[in-house]
Design a protein around this motif. Structure first.
Motif, PDB file in Angstrom:
ATOM      1  N   HIS A  18       0.867  -1.183   0.000  1.00 25.83           N
ATOM      2  CA  HIS A  18       0.000   0.000   0.000  1.00 25.83           C
ATOM      3  C   HIS A  18       0.901   1.229   0.000  1.00 25.83           C
ATOM      4  O   HIS A  18       1.742   1.384   0.893  1.00 25.83           O
ATOM      5  CB  HIS A  18      -0.906   0.000   1.227  1.00 25.83           C
ATOM      6  CG  HIS A  18      -1.856  -1.164   1.251  1.00 25.83           C
ATOM      7  ND1 HIS A  18      -3.113  -1.109   0.694  1.00 25.83           N
ATOM      8  CD2 HIS A  18      -1.726  -2.416   1.739  1.00 25.83           C
ATOM      9  CE1 HIS A  18      -3.713  -2.279   0.847  1.00 25.83           C
ATOM     10  NE2 HIS A  18      -2.895  -3.089   1.478  1.00 25.83           N
ATOM     11  N   THR A  19       0.721   2.084  -0.975  1.00 28.40           N
ATOM     12  CA  THR A  19       1.612   3.237  -1.108  1.00 28.40           C
ATOM     13  C   THR A  19       0.817   4.505  -1.409  1.00 28.40           C
ATOM     14  O   THR A  19      -0.301   4.447  -1.924  1.00 28.40           O
ATOM     15  CB  THR A  19       2.648   3.007  -2.222  1.00 28.40           C
ATOM     16  OG1 THR A  19       1.973   2.859  -3.487  1.00 28.40           O
ATOM     17  CG2 THR A  19       3.472   1.752  -1.955  1.00 28.40           C
ATOM     18  N   ALA A  20       1.409   5.638  -1.094  1.00 28.31           N
ATOM     19  CA  ALA A  20       0.795   6.940  -1.359  1.00 28.31           C
ATOM     20  C   ALA A  20       1.811   7.831  -2.063  1.00 28.31           C
ATOM     21  O   ALA A  20       3.003   7.834  -1.723  1.00 28.31           O
ATOM     22  CB  ALA A  20       0.337   7.585  -0.053  1.00 28.31           C
ATOM     23  N   HIS A  21       1.336   8.602  -3.052  1.00 27.18           N
ATOM     24  CA  HIS A  21       2.202   9.412  -3.909  1.00 27.18           C
ATOM     25  C   HIS A  21       1.579  10.795  -4.114  1.00 27.18           C
ATOM     26  O   HIS A  21       0.370  10.977  -3.954  1.00 27.18           O
ATOM     27  CB  HIS A  21       2.393   8.739  -5.265  1.00 27.18           C
ATOM     28  CG  HIS A  21       2.861   7.317  -5.157  1.00 27.18           C
ATOM     29  ND1 HIS A  21       4.174   6.953  -5.282  1.00 27.18           N
ATOM     30  CD2 HIS A  21       2.170   6.163  -4.920  1.00 27.18           C
ATOM     31  CE1 HIS A  21       4.277   5.635  -5.136  1.00 27.18           C
ATOM     32  NE2 HIS A  21       3.073   5.143  -4.912  1.00 27.18           N
ATOM     33  N   LEU A  22       2.418  11.726  -4.504  1.00 26.12           N
ATOM     34  CA  LEU A  22       1.934  13.083  -4.728  1.00 26.12           C
ATOM     35  C   LEU A  22       1.140  13.196  -6.021  1.00 26.12           C
ATOM     36  O   LEU A  22       0.136  13.897  -6.090  1.00 26.12           O
ATOM     37  CB  LEU A  22       3.112  14.070  -4.743  1.00 26.12           C
ATOM     38  CG  LEU A  22       2.748  15.553  -4.904  1.00 26.12           C
ATOM     39  CD1 LEU A  22       1.895  16.026  -3.727  1.00 26.12           C
ATOM     40  CD2 LEU A  22       4.017  16.407  -5.024  1.00 26.12           C
ATOM     41  N   THR A  23       1.585  12.484  -7.063  1.00 25.10           N
ATOM     42  CA  THR A  23       0.961  12.660  -8.373  1.00 25.10           C
ATOM     43  C   THR A  23       0.515  11.323  -8.971  1.00 25.10           C
ATOM     44  O   THR A  23       1.002  10.257  -8.597  1.00 25.10           O
ATOM     45  CB  THR A  23       1.934  13.316  -9.364  1.00 25.10           C
ATOM     46  OG1 THR A  23       3.018  12.407  -9.635  1.00 25.10           O
ATOM     47  CG2 THR A  23       2.484  14.623  -8.805  1.00 25.10           C
ATOM     48  N   TRP A  30      -2.327  10.273  -4.273  1.00 24.47           N
ATOM     49  CA  TRP A  30      -2.644   9.173  -5.187  1.00 24.47           C
ATOM     50  C   TRP A  30      -2.118   7.888  -4.559  1.00 24.47           C
ATOM     51  O   TRP A  30      -0.977   7.824  -4.101  1.00 24.47           O
ATOM     52  CB  TRP A  30      -1.999   9.398  -6.550  1.00 24.47           C
ATOM     53  CG  TRP A  30      -2.698  10.488  -7.325  1.00 24.47           C
ATOM     54  CD1 TRP A  30      -2.544  11.825  -7.174  1.00 24.47           C
ATOM     55  CD2 TRP A  30      -3.681  10.289  -8.344  1.00 24.47           C
ATOM     56  NE1 TRP A  30      -3.363  12.502  -8.033  1.00 24.47           N
ATOM     57  CE2 TRP A  30      -4.081  11.593  -8.783  1.00 24.47           C
ATOM     58  CE3 TRP A  30      -4.266   9.179  -8.939  1.00 24.47           C
ATOM     59  CZ2 TRP A  30      -5.030  11.772  -9.776  1.00 24.47           C
ATOM     60  CZ3 TRP A  30      -5.208   9.367  -9.937  1.00 24.47           C
ATOM     61  CH2 TRP A  30      -5.586  10.647 -10.344  1.00 24.47           C
ATOM     62  N   GLN A  31      -2.970   6.872  -4.544  1.00 24.12           N
ATOM     63  CA  GLN A  31      -2.603   5.640  -3.842  1.00 24.12           C
ATOM     64  C   GLN A  31      -2.595   4.416  -4.758  1.00 24.12           C
ATOM     65  O   GLN A  31      -3.305   4.357  -5.771  1.00 24.12           O
ATOM     66  CB  GLN A  31      -3.586   5.392  -2.682  1.00 24.12           C
ATOM     67  CG  GLN A  31      -3.442   6.393  -1.557  1.00 24.12           C
ATOM     68  CD  GLN A  31      -4.430   6.125  -0.445  1.00 24.12           C
ATOM     69  OE1 GLN A  31      -5.464   6.769  -0.363  1.00 24.12           O
ATOM     70  NE2 GLN A  31      -4.099   5.156   0.398  1.00 24.12           N
TER      71      GLN A  31
END
Length: 584
Positions: free
Chosen positions: A234-239, A334-335
């Motif tokens: 599970h990851t989270a990103h800026l774009t 953004w995940q």
């Protein structure tokens, strides 16, 4: 989750070991080995009580039912894979000591031989994701009902499969707890607390854990079970761009697990909207195929979740691009999420196994090489026996020094032929035979499990040549499986060819409009429910579903803006080549 297949049936097939030669020196370990067949029979009887199943496996068992192989060794597999895949699979996983049944239907015991494969998958994948900045962690198995219900679209995809805990000890719980079916809702409250600034991004976490999906469809060991092991990232990103890059990186790692470790070919692609993960922005997948049954199988998925969960759990950061003095807008992150399960082991077994049992690729085999002493007779003196055993142990030491996982079979009371059958059943990639004649010639006789080919290896080159031979076996296994999969992918542009291709145990790559209702219609049209439609008699109710939109769109026969959708009831233009097939 893919459509269910009928489970391989559990039967009480009697299994007897060949009577060993009596020897007063046989110790407790050897007596235990002599009881292996009884153990397999006990497992089958145990499982039958919890898993009553049909007489044939949809699309795979054949109308003939159980058919014993002539001359089959009683210790080994007594039904041919091509005659009754259902029982063949049952016997392979139990007699090959990959799995034992528990007293809870759909929940299984992974024996060391199968769990060691999973450990090698873990090692392989961990090395790659840690280079990407992913960190391993662990979240609780229980999820509160309120938390699970926060995301309606997501939970609807799992609602029928959620197992609930309603009592603790002797007391009823005020609020019931869900046993995790997946961990999006369990983890994203933490993400909301942890991510306070764009400087906290990307946040990349992975779990190696178990999940429970209380399916009421027939379970199938490794392939479809109520409890299974997996990793979930599970990851989270800026774009969106950063998230999309990771989605494809992970998909490449999944393809590498199958092709580089398990010697199983896969097709990379994108799921249609109908088949994507509940709540996802889009889903990418690696799709496998089991030629012996003619079914596709989802092998691993990597999802871009978009900002859907970020909005639900209020996971935001301030826009780092805002100019000084300007109000900084709140941005939802953004995940992604991605997972691969112990289903991979079942796919490997179904792909490579043969009528002698398991065939394990060398890179994941718990034991890569077994050495079996031969040429010992009643006339062999104790001195000569000990001399031969000493040489065999020296050969083992050479292979261990070469980082080969090797075992020497010194069990007394068993003939070499019995041992050969035993190790072939377990799928050990390479067998080395060594006796007085080999000693005199300074060679070792080698037999490949995958092809049965026999060669002689000079003792002076043992470590180097055996290591090279194992790599050759690995490569050849992938090459063979890839060829079979390629032959089963049929390009179909005329509907009249669609169902016959399915009945020929193939998947079909067709021009398709990508409309969800059209997909459902194709499934109905190919299911046998339409009057006059000929389908495979072994799977009369199973239509073809979309497996993926392959990334490779270089097939001939489709012109964008000109070619119509293959569905005869659809009047739209095709948008992409889409792979359809019957599936697990």
């Amino acid at each position: 989750m893919a459509d269910s297949a009928d489970t391989p049936k559990v039967t009480e097939a009697g299994v007897e070991s060949a009577a060993p030669q009596q020897n007063p020196k046989k110790d407790g370990k050897e007596r235990q080995d002599a009881k292996k067949a009884a153990k397999a029979e006990k497992a089958a009887k145990h499982a039958q009580g919890g898993q009553k199943q049909g007489q044939k496996q949809g699309g795979g068992g054949g109308a003939q039912g159980k058919k014993k192989m002539e001359g089959a060794a009683l210790i080994g597999i007594d039904v041919a894979k091509e005659d009754d895949l259902s029982e063949w699979y049952q016997q392979v996983i139990t007699k090959g000591e990959m799995l034992e049944f528990s007293d809870v239907p759909g929940c299984y015991i992974y024996e060391p031989a199968s769990y060691s494969i999973y450990e090698r998958i873990q090692d392989f994948f961990n090395k790659r994701i840690k280079k990407m900045g992913v960190r391993n962690c662990y979240f609780p198995i229980f999820i509160s009902e309120a938390n699970l219900q926060r995301e309606k679209d997501h939970i609807e995809g799992f609602a029928a499969e959620v197992a609930w805990v309603t009592e603790g000890g002797k007391n009823k719980l005020e609020k019931k707890l869900a046993v995790r079916p997946t961990s999006e809702t369990a983890m994203y409250g933490y993400f909301s607390k942890k991510i306070r600034s764009h400087r906290d991004l990307p946040l990349k976490l992975n779990q190696w854990n178990n999940v429970v999906r209380w399916e009421f469809k027939h379970p199938m060991p490794f392939i479809r079970s109520r409890e299974f092991l997996w990793q979930e990232g599970h990851t989270a990103h800026l774009t969106e761009e950063e998230a999309g890059k990771e989605v494809l990186q992970i998909l490449d790692h999944y393809a590498a697990i199958y092709e580089e470790l398990l010697a199983v070919p896969v097709v990379k692609g994108k799921k249609t909207v109908n088949e994507q993960f509940p709540g996802a922005h889009y889903t990418t997948t690696v799709e496998g195929f089991i030629p012996s049954v003619g079914r596709g199988i989802q092998a691993g998925t990597s999802h871009c979740l978009g900002q859907h969960f970020a909005k639900m759990f209020d996971i935001t950061v301030e826009d780092p691009k805002a100019k000084e003095g300007e109000k900084r807008e709140k941005l939802h992150v953004w995940q992604n999420s991605w997972g691969l399960t112990t289903r991979s082991i079942g796919i490997m077994i179904l792909t490579h196994g043969d009528n002698k049992g398991l065939v394990i690729p060398p890179r994941v085999a718990e034991i890569q090489v077994v050495i079996v002493p031969v040429g010992i007779t009643a006339k062999t003196t104790e001195e000569d026996r000990e001399r031969l055993y000493s040489e065999v142990k020296a050969l083992e030491a050479v292979l261990l020094e070469a980082d080969v996982r090797v075992e020497t079979d010194l069990r007394e009371g068993y003939s070499p032929g019995w041992k050969f059958n035993d190790w072939e059943l377990k799928g050990v990639p390479l067998r080395l035979e060594f006796g007085p004649k080999d000693s005199a010639k300074h060679v070792v006789s080698a037999a490949r499990r995958d092809t049965g080919e026999k060669t002689e290896v000079p003792i002076t080159d043992l470590g180097k040549d055996v290591s090279a031979l194992l790599e050759t076996i690995q490569s050849d296994m992938l090459k063979k499986a890839a060829g079979e999969f390629a032959n089963c992918r049929k390009i179909v542009t005329n509907w009249d060819d669609f169902v016959p291709a399915l009945n020929g145990k193939n998947c079909c790559i067709i021009p398709h409009c990508l409309d969800g209702k059209c997909e459902d219609e194709i499934k109905e049209l190919s299911s046998g429910k339409i009057e006059g439609q000929e389908v495979d008699a072994r799977a009369p109710s199973m239509g073809a579903k979309s497996l993926c939109i392959p990334f490779d769109q270089s097939y001939e026969g489709f012109k964008e803006g000109e070619t119509k959708c293959t569905n005869p009831k659809c009047d739209r233009l095709a948008q992409k080549w889409v792979m359809f097939g019957r599936s697990y």
